[in-house]
Design a protein around this motif. Structure first.
Motif, PDB file in Angstrom:
ATOM      1  N   THR A  80      -7.418  -2.417   6.547  1.00  0.00           N
ATOM      2  CA  THR A  80      -6.676  -3.575   6.064  1.00  0.00           C
ATOM      3  C   THR A  80      -6.102  -4.384   7.222  1.00  0.00           C
ATOM      4  O   THR A  80      -6.224  -5.617   7.267  1.00  0.00           O
ATOM      5  N   ASP A 101      -7.212   5.555   6.913  1.00  0.00           N
ATOM      6  CA  ASP A 101      -8.448   4.747   6.948  1.00  0.00           C
ATOM      7  C   ASP A 101      -8.217   3.400   6.280  1.00  0.00           C
ATOM      8  O   ASP A 101      -8.636   2.351   6.801  1.00  0.00           O
ATOM      9  N   TYR A 102      -7.566   3.430   5.130  1.00  0.00           N
ATOM     10  CA  TYR A 102      -7.329   2.189   4.393  1.00  0.00           C
ATOM     11  C   TYR A 102      -6.417   1.254   5.184  1.00  0.00           C
ATOM     12  O   TYR A 102      -6.684   0.043   5.291  1.00  0.00           O
ATOM     13  N   LYS A 155      -7.385   9.466   4.265  1.00  0.00           N
ATOM     14  CA  LYS A 155      -7.965   8.295   3.619  1.00  0.00           C
ATOM     15  C   LYS A 155      -6.986   7.131   3.595  1.00  0.00           C
ATOM     16  O   LYS A 155      -7.386   5.961   3.695  1.00  0.00           O
ATOM     17  N   ALA A 177       0.827  -1.203   0.000  1.00  0.00           N
ATOM     18  CA  ALA A 177       0.000   0.000   0.000  1.00  0.00           C
ATOM     19  C   ALA A 177       0.864   1.256   0.000  1.00  0.00           C
ATOM     20  O   ALA A 177       0.548   2.250  -0.677  1.00  0.00           O
TER      21      ALA A 177
END
Length: 260
Positions: free
Chosen positions: A214, A209-210, A206, A187
């Motif tokens: 995950t 958040d990801y 964001k 990522a």
């Protein structure tokens, strides 16, 4: 004569006492290595992930032969850079959390937040790390994986220590954290992009958040495989419920019970 003197000094050191000169050399060597790592951070910030050993030596104000006296090759220096980043992340994360009272969801979120902040502070260092992990020679990739495995064990031990009993299998804990590192590295590579000039692929909020979603998903899936559910609203030592037991689920066996 000189050989006999060295022999006598060697004999004098067999009493188990540390050799002061040896200790001073170790301290000096450690200090110089740290200075070179700091110079590598600066050189990466200025030049980017394609930095050379020449660039790092110049940034440190030293000759390239001196750099090679303290790091046998670029792989060893790379390993020291990874260690510096890991120590930095651990210090920031552990300073910002309370394992016994913060909810599991908060722990994940704060860890993702501190990680993303460090990435934004040292983007070229992370480009250098993840590109070596994915694209460089096998020797470098192997050292990266070894560093990740060591940090995975460190995290697994930290999580296991939050429980009063042997609630979590260390092997599964290590595998889960190791898998998290791989997902996060991928990522990060995407978020930073191959071109250091371009802007971030998404806002940091964001991205956090990801990462949090995950990490939570991997942990919850791994927990289900070994018969546990995870309640992200509870502290870590209470968040795991064993679904393999008869009767009602027991909140992570490190928690309290009515009989206590």
């Amino acid at each position: 004569m000189a050989a006999r003197a060295r022999s006598r000094r060697s004999e004098q050191r067999t009493d188990g006492r540390p050799d002061a000169r040896t200790e001073r050399w170790r301290e000096h060597r450690s200090q110089v290595r740290e200075e070179f790592v700091t110079a590598a951070f600066r050189a990466l910030g200025k030049i980017g992930p394609d930095v050379s050993m020449d660039d790092i030596a110049k940034e440190a104000g030293a000759s390239k032969p001196k750099l090679y006296r303290y790091f046998k090759d670029k792989v060893e220096l790379f390993d020291a850079i990874v260690d510096r980043v890991q120590d930095m992340l651990w210090e920031r994360v552990l300073w910002s959390i309370n394992l016994m009272s913060d909810s599991t969801g908060d722990l994940v979120r704060r860890g993702a937040t501190e990680y993303a902040k460090v990435v934004t502070e040292y983007p070229n260092v992370f480009r250098f790390m993840v590109h070596s992990h994915f694209t460089q020679q096998m020797d470098e990739s192997g050292r990266t994986l070894q560093s990740a495995r060591q940090s995975a064990r460190r995290a697994a031990n930290l999580f296991s220590d939050a429980f009063d009993g042997d609630t979590i299998d260390d092997t599964y804990a290590e595998l889960t954290v190791y898998s998290v590192f791989g997902a996060v590295a991928s990522a990060t590579d995407w978020w930073l992009g191959a071109n250091p000039i371009q802007g971030d692929a998404m806002p940091i909020e964001k991205f956090i958040d990801y990462l949090a979603a995950t990490v939570s998903s991997i942990a919850e899936s791994a927990a289900r495989l070994i018969g546990f559910t995870v309640d992200p609203t509870l502290p870590l030592h209470l968040a795991f419920s064993n679904t393999n037991t008869t009767g009602e689920d027991q909140p992570g066996q490190g928690g309290t019970s009515d009989d206590a």
